[in-house]
Design a protein around this motif. Structure first.
Motif, PDB file in Angstrom:
ATOM      1  N   THR A  75       0.923  -1.336  -0.082  1.00 27.82           N
ATOM      2  CA  THR A  75      -0.224   0.254   0.266  1.00 27.82           C
ATOM      3  C   THR A  75       0.839   1.347   0.208  1.00 27.82           C
ATOM      4  OG1 THR A  75      -1.408  -1.243   0.938  1.00 27.82           O
ATOM      5  CG2 THR A  75      -1.702   0.746   1.549  1.00 27.82           C
ATOM      6  N   GLU A  76       0.432   2.356  -0.701  1.00 33.66           N
ATOM      7  CA  GLU A  76       1.052   3.678  -0.546  1.00 33.66           C
ATOM      8  C   GLU A  76       0.523   4.487  -0.395  1.00 33.66           C
ATOM      9  OE1 GLU A  76       3.729   4.161  -4.273  1.00 33.66           O
ATOM     10  OE2 GLU A  76       4.099   2.044  -4.029  1.00 33.66           O
ATOM     11  N   ILE A  77      -0.024   5.495   0.197  1.00 36.30           N
ATOM     12  CA  ILE A  77       0.000   6.743   0.573  1.00 36.30           C
ATOM     13  C   ILE A  77       1.254   8.120   0.669  1.00 36.30           C
ATOM     14  CG2 ILE A  77      -1.847   8.044   2.183  1.00 36.30           C
ATOM     15  CD1 ILE A  77      -2.132   4.804   3.774  1.00 36.30           C
ATOM     16  N   GLY A  78       0.566   8.583  -0.178  1.00 32.73           N
ATOM     17  CA  GLY A  78       2.440   9.623  -0.662  1.00 32.73           C
ATOM     18  C   GLY A  78       2.973   8.972  -0.683  1.00 32.73           C
ATOM     19  N   SER A 106       4.826   4.100   2.023  1.00 32.30           N
ATOM     20  CA  SER A 106       4.789   2.648   1.671  1.00 32.30           C
ATOM     21  C   SER A 106       4.783   1.766   2.675  1.00 32.30           C
ATOM     22  CB  SER A 106       5.321   2.692   0.376  1.00 32.30           C
ATOM     23  OG  SER A 106       6.482   2.353   0.850  1.00 32.30           O
ATOM     24  N   THR A 121      -1.903  16.804  -2.783  1.00 30.32           N
ATOM     25  CA  THR A 121      -3.924  17.042  -1.680  1.00 30.32           C
ATOM     26  C   THR A 121      -3.596  18.481  -2.112  1.00 30.32           C
ATOM     27  OG1 THR A 121      -3.656  14.842  -0.827  1.00 30.32           O
ATOM     28  CG2 THR A 121      -5.439  16.842  -0.512  1.00 30.32           C
ATOM     29  N   GLU A 158      -2.267  16.762   5.592  1.00 32.56           N
ATOM     30  CA  GLU A 158      -2.459  16.580   3.810  1.00 32.56           C
ATOM     31  C   GLU A 158      -1.289  16.527   3.399  1.00 32.56           C
ATOM     32  OE1 GLU A 158      -3.886  20.365   2.616  1.00 32.56           O
ATOM     33  OE2 GLU A 158      -5.765  19.812   2.605  1.00 32.56           O
ATOM     34  N   GLN A 159      -1.595  15.649   1.909  1.00 30.06           N
ATOM     35  CA  GLN A 159       0.007  15.657   1.835  1.00 30.06           C
ATOM     36  C   GLN A 159       0.266  16.018   0.294  1.00 30.06           C
ATOM     37  OE1 GLN A 159       2.128  13.113   1.310  1.00 30.06           O
ATOM     38  NE2 GLN A 159       1.140  11.601   3.248  1.00 30.06           N
TER      39      GLN A 159
END
Length: 288
Positions: A94-97, A100, A279, A275-276
């Motif tokens: 999974t990767e978020i911003g 990972s 975004t 907040e990345q």
């Protein structure tokens, strides 16, 4: 203005946030002294096995916020799952911003192959008797509490501190053999699969050495822990080194002022609502 060291790769493991043995303040001091391009969290960062709602102090939350701040400011954060945070394995790949989650990692470092994993895959006690391993974890946590009390008394008497758990482990033949077997298995597999570096955690033993056999050679590295040893691995200028907080701290870097002065509830909000940069950019584009 604080001057922070730029480091290409930093590896930390076995922090065990949420336990009494975790030295989060020392880790924060270290994290605030560096600017890593890549931060690899090699397992057991949050101790989900022994997680207690009644014990997760502000300093532990501050470590999580600092890691997220790294990601928000462009550092690539790679979380490799371990046994104490195995619940995260369901989110592998999974990767978020810039963050990972993976179970293992292979990197090309200046033409050499580096193999990263936590190391619990070699632990038969965890694979075949998880309840026994958890019981051992609770016993270890209790031993750390006793050790802290003993060291407090030592401080009052002006005597040198010592690690009771480390002394016990080093004096038990079975523990010494386990560590040796762990290192031999890891390095033999790395040589067999053509890896120049094998980087682990799990056994809380910071170490770096070259292993060679008839098939080839590899460099073994272990990042240690932030329970007893306060160590990390750093890669810079094509070289690895073991950072030791107690020996290598050249100047005092404390928690960032914004973290130090934040209330507990504000820390929670900062961790859960991030907040990345991407975004933010999208929002600006919509307003145009």
């Amino acid at each position: 203005m604080k001057i922070r060291r730029k480091v290409e790769i930093v590896v930390i493991s076995d922090v065990h946030l949420g336990t009494y043995g975790c030295h989060a303040k020392q880790l924060l001091t270290y994290l605030n002294s560096i600017e890593p391009k890549k931060l690899i969290l090699n397992g057991d960062i949050v101790d989900i096995w022994q997680f207690k709602k009644r014990y997760f102090p502000k300093s532990h939350l501050s470590v999580i916020k600092k890691i997220m701040d790294f990601a928000a400011n462009g550092t690539e954060v790679i979380y490799i799952t371990g046994n104490h945070d195995e619940m995260l394995r369901k989110f592998a790949n999974t990767e978020i911003g810039n963050v990972s989650i993976v179970n293992k990692l292979v990197l090309d470092l200046d033409g050499k192959r580096a193999w990263f994993f936590h190391g619990d895959v070699f632990d038969i006690s965890i694979q075949n008797a998880k309840w026994l391993a958890k019981l051992g974890g609770w016993g270890y946590d209790f031993l750390i509490l006793i050790n802290q009390m003993a060291n407090w008394i030592s401080d009052q008497l002006g005597k040198e501190r010592y690690s009771l758990s480390k002394k016990i482990k080093n004096s038990v033949k079975g523990a010494v053999k386990y560590i040796s077997d762990f290192e031999n298995v890891a390095t033999d597999l790395a040589i067999e699969n053509g890896y120049d570096y094998v980087i682990c955690g799990h056994i809380h033993q910071p170490k770096m050495f070259i292993k060679e056999n008839k098939r080839g050679k590899t460099t073994y590295l272990n990042s240690g822990d932030w329970i007893e040893n306060f160590t990390a691995l750093e890669y810079q200028f094509k070289r690895w080194k073991i950072y030791n907080y107690n020996k290598d701290k050249l100047s005092a870097f404390y928690a960032d002022e914004d973290i130090k002065d934040m209330e507990f509830k504000d820390l929670i909000a900062a961790i859960t609502i991030v907040e990345q940069p991407e975004t933010k950019k999208k929002k600006k584009d919509k307003l145009k």
